[in-house]
Design a protein around this motif. Structure first.
Motif, PDB file in Angstrom:
ATOM      1  N   ARG A 236      22.525  24.799  14.359  1.00 44.46           N
ATOM      2  CA  ARG A 236      21.459  24.820  13.346  1.00 44.46           C
ATOM      3  C   ARG A 236      20.392  23.806  13.767  1.00 44.46           C
ATOM      4  N   ALA A 237      19.138  24.218  13.642  1.00 43.47           N
ATOM      5  CA  ALA A 237      18.044  23.381  14.145  1.00 43.47           C
ATOM      6  C   ALA A 237      17.082  23.005  13.030  1.00 43.47           C
ATOM      7  N   GLY A 238      16.531  21.795  13.156  1.00 48.75           N
ATOM      8  CA  GLY A 238      15.417  21.342  12.346  1.00 48.75           C
ATOM      9  C   GLY A 238      14.241  21.098  13.272  1.00 48.75           C
TER      10      GLY A 238
ATOM     11  N   ALA B 227      17.058  29.798  17.839  1.00 46.49           N
ATOM     12  CA  ALA B 227      17.985  28.940  17.104  1.00 46.49           C
ATOM     13  C   ALA B 227      17.990  29.319  15.623  1.00 46.49           C
ATOM     14  N   GLN B 228      19.018  28.898  14.939  1.00 49.85           N
ATOM     15  CA  GLN B 228      19.089  29.072  13.483  1.00 49.85           C
ATOM     16  C   GLN B 228      18.303  27.926  12.850  1.00 49.85           C
ATOM     17  N   LEU B 229      17.050  28.176  12.526  1.00 54.41           N
ATOM     18  CA  LEU B 229      16.169  27.144  11.986  1.00 54.41           C
ATOM     19  C   LEU B 229      16.454  26.972  10.498  1.00 54.41           C
ATOM     20  N   THR B 230      16.812  25.738  10.104  1.00 53.99           N
ATOM     21  CA  THR B 230      17.241  25.499   8.723  1.00 53.99           C
ATOM     22  C   THR B 230      16.293  24.614   7.927  1.00 53.99           C
ATOM     23  N   ALA B 231      15.424  23.833   8.596  1.00 53.16           N
ATOM     24  CA  ALA B 231      14.521  22.937   7.862  1.00 53.16           C
ATOM     25  C   ALA B 231      13.373  22.514   8.756  1.00 53.16           C
ATOM     26  N   LEU B 232      12.258  22.172   8.115  1.00 53.03           N
ATOM     27  CA  LEU B 232      11.104  21.606   8.808  1.00 53.03           C
ATOM     28  C   LEU B 232      10.874  20.178   8.323  1.00 53.03           C
TER      29      LEU B 232
ATOM     30  N   LEU C 110      19.642  15.618   7.291  1.00 52.58           N
ATOM     31  CA  LEU C 110      20.186  16.134   8.543  1.00 52.58           C
ATOM     32  C   LEU C 110      21.539  16.818   8.387  1.00 52.58           C
ATOM     33  N   LYS C 111      22.034  16.937   7.159  1.00 52.72           N
ATOM     34  CA  LYS C 111      23.407  17.429   6.972  1.00 52.72           C
ATOM     35  C   LYS C 111      23.587  18.872   7.447  1.00 52.72           C
ATOM     36  N   ASP C 112      22.532  19.686   7.364  1.00 53.53           N
ATOM     37  CA  ASP C 112      22.631  21.085   7.792  1.00 53.53           C
ATOM     38  C   ASP C 112      21.956  21.319   9.131  1.00 53.53           C
ATOM     39  N   ILE C 113      21.875  20.266   9.937  1.00 52.58           N
ATOM     40  CA  ILE C 113      21.189  20.334  11.229  1.00 52.58           C
ATOM     41  C   ILE C 113      22.092  19.774  12.326  1.00 52.58           C
ATOM     42  N   ASP C 114      22.154  20.477  13.426  1.00 53.45           N
ATOM     43  CA  ASP C 114      22.895  19.996  14.596  1.00 53.45           C
ATOM     44  C   ASP C 114      21.948  19.440  15.658  1.00 53.45           C
ATOM     45  N   VAL C 115      20.772  20.031  15.715  1.00 53.71           N
ATOM     46  CA  VAL C 115      19.791  19.586  16.709  1.00 53.71           C
ATOM     47  C   VAL C 115      18.427  19.490  16.031  1.00 53.71           C
TER      48      VAL C 115
END
Length: 400
Positions: free
Chosen positions: A44-46, A69-74, A118-123
């Motif tokens: 998951r990416a931010g 990537a699985q974009l989850t937040a900006l 950052l909890k739902d972000i890996d990168v």
């Protein structure tokens, strides 16, 4: 027969298409995201970005990254996700209307990504156009985000972009005693590095040690100015409308620590420097007598609509760059400072004078300008010495 001989002659002169050396096409870091699928696979990416995060055709970086990537937040820096907020304005969290993603502000109540963000972000990725000056806060946002990734064990990726004002290095090294969000690490005012190169320098030289990947550009020549490239210039903030502005900003921004207008709220921000008490004719004549390379000073009269002296007629100078390869913005600004102090000893003042952490100290990263025992020559010697030292430091991290 004559036509055949003419064609053979032209072919001999120009060479066939197969034999001609290809001109390398410029590719931004974000345009190479597909080559780095392994970095994003199953993660998951931010994305830290704003209106400058686009490819050469104007496609938003969020859209391009979202295909890999699985974009989850900006995340947005100073001036907000669309770059429309004024300097220093606190910005709240929101939602991006194009993607529907949550937008976390890194210029509001917090300037660092939190564990919750950052909890739902890996990168966590970074793709913003910088302007090449130490005190432009986007590189501090990047440094803070890198530190957060090191702390919370996240990967950090930088999609590299050009330094819009080329490769030149000029200025003094910031003293860590005066570090702030407008100058976080000991680099010089005009660093001549890309954001990717800065990330490498910050990570190793200054001990962040996050899990860092820089996706470099292809085909970029580091001496090029942005307006020489096949790219779309999007103003990175409201008062950097052009590459020409960015060139002078690297020096003229120091006057934000004084009681002068830098032309905010005019058509020529940072190219106009003045105040109601200045005689533009006298100041321009005095500055032109210095014989500085690559610049002329013209009398200027302007009424800023923003910031100091808003609505008041100011007189001063138009900093007209005549040769940007020879123009030294930091040296020019320092010399202007001493001339202004000479011509207007009672009227020209430093904001919050006497305070250790006044704006001028944070912008210059030192106290040299406010130390009355130091001459302009002392400062110029320091700039030459520390610019040379920084060139040596940065040489280990240059990608191009």
């Amino acid at each position: 027969m004559a036509m055949i001989l003419l064609l053979l002659c032209l072919l001999y002169q120009t060479g066939s298409a197969e034999n001609q050396l290809p001109v390398p096409a410029l590719k931004l870091g974000i345009e190479r995201v597909g080559e780095y699928r392994a970095v994003f696979a199953g993660k998951r990416a931010g994305l830290i970005t704003n209106q400058t995060g686009i490819d050469a055709h104007g496609t938003p970086s969020a859209q391009r990254l979202g295909k890999t990537a699985q974009l989850t937040a900006l995340f947005s820096p100073e001036h907000g996700i669309h770059g429309n907020a004024r300097e220093g304005a606190s910005i709240g969290h929101g939602t991006d209307p194009q993607t529907g993603l949550r937008v976390y502000s890194l210029y509001g109540n917090t300037k660092r990504p939190t564990e919750e963000m950052l909890k739902d972000i890996d990168v966590l990725c970074f793709d913003i156009q910088d302007v090449g000056a130490r005190f432009y806060t986007y590189i501090s946002t990047m440094a803070y985000a890198m530190e957060a990734c090191a702390r919370y064990h996240k990967q950090f990726v930088v999609f590299d972009r050009p330094n819009p004002i080329g490769d030149a290095v000029e200025g003094n090294l910031l003293e860590l005693e005066y570090r702030s969000f407008t100058g976080y690490f000991p680099i010089v005012q005009r660093h001549g590095m890309t954001v990717g190169e800065l990330a490498l320098l910050f990570n190793t030289e200054y001990g962040i040690h996050c899990d860092l990947t820089v996706i470099p550009m292809e085909g970029w020549q580091r001496t090029a100015f942005f307006d020489e490239l096949p790219l779309i210039w999007v103003p990175p903030s409201p008062n950097i409308p052009s590459v020409k502005t960015a060139v002078v900003y690297a020096g003229m921004c120091l006057f934000e620590g004084t009681n002068l207008s830098v032309g905010r709220g005019t058509a020529m921000p940072f190219e106009y420097i003045g105040a109601p008490f200045i005689d533009g004719y006298a100041l321009s004549a005095r500055l032109n007598s210095l014989g500085l390379e690559g610049v002329r000073f013209l009398p200027a009269f302007f009424t800023p609509s923003l910031s100091i002296y808003a609505g008041q007629l100011c007189s001063g100078v138009y900093v007209a760059v005549t040769d940007r390869l020879r123009f030294a913005p930091v040296k020019t600004a320092i010399l202007m400072f001493y001339v202004l102090r000479e011509l207007y000893p009672e009227s020209f003042t430093i904001n919050n004078a006497g305070k250790k952490y006044c704006g001028l100290h944070l912008l210059t990263g030192c106290t040299q300008l406010t130390d009355t025992t130091q001459t302009v020559d002392n400062y110029l010697v320091r700039i030459a010495r520390e610019s040379s030292r920084f060139r040596s430091i940065r040489s280990k991290y240059l990608l191009y």
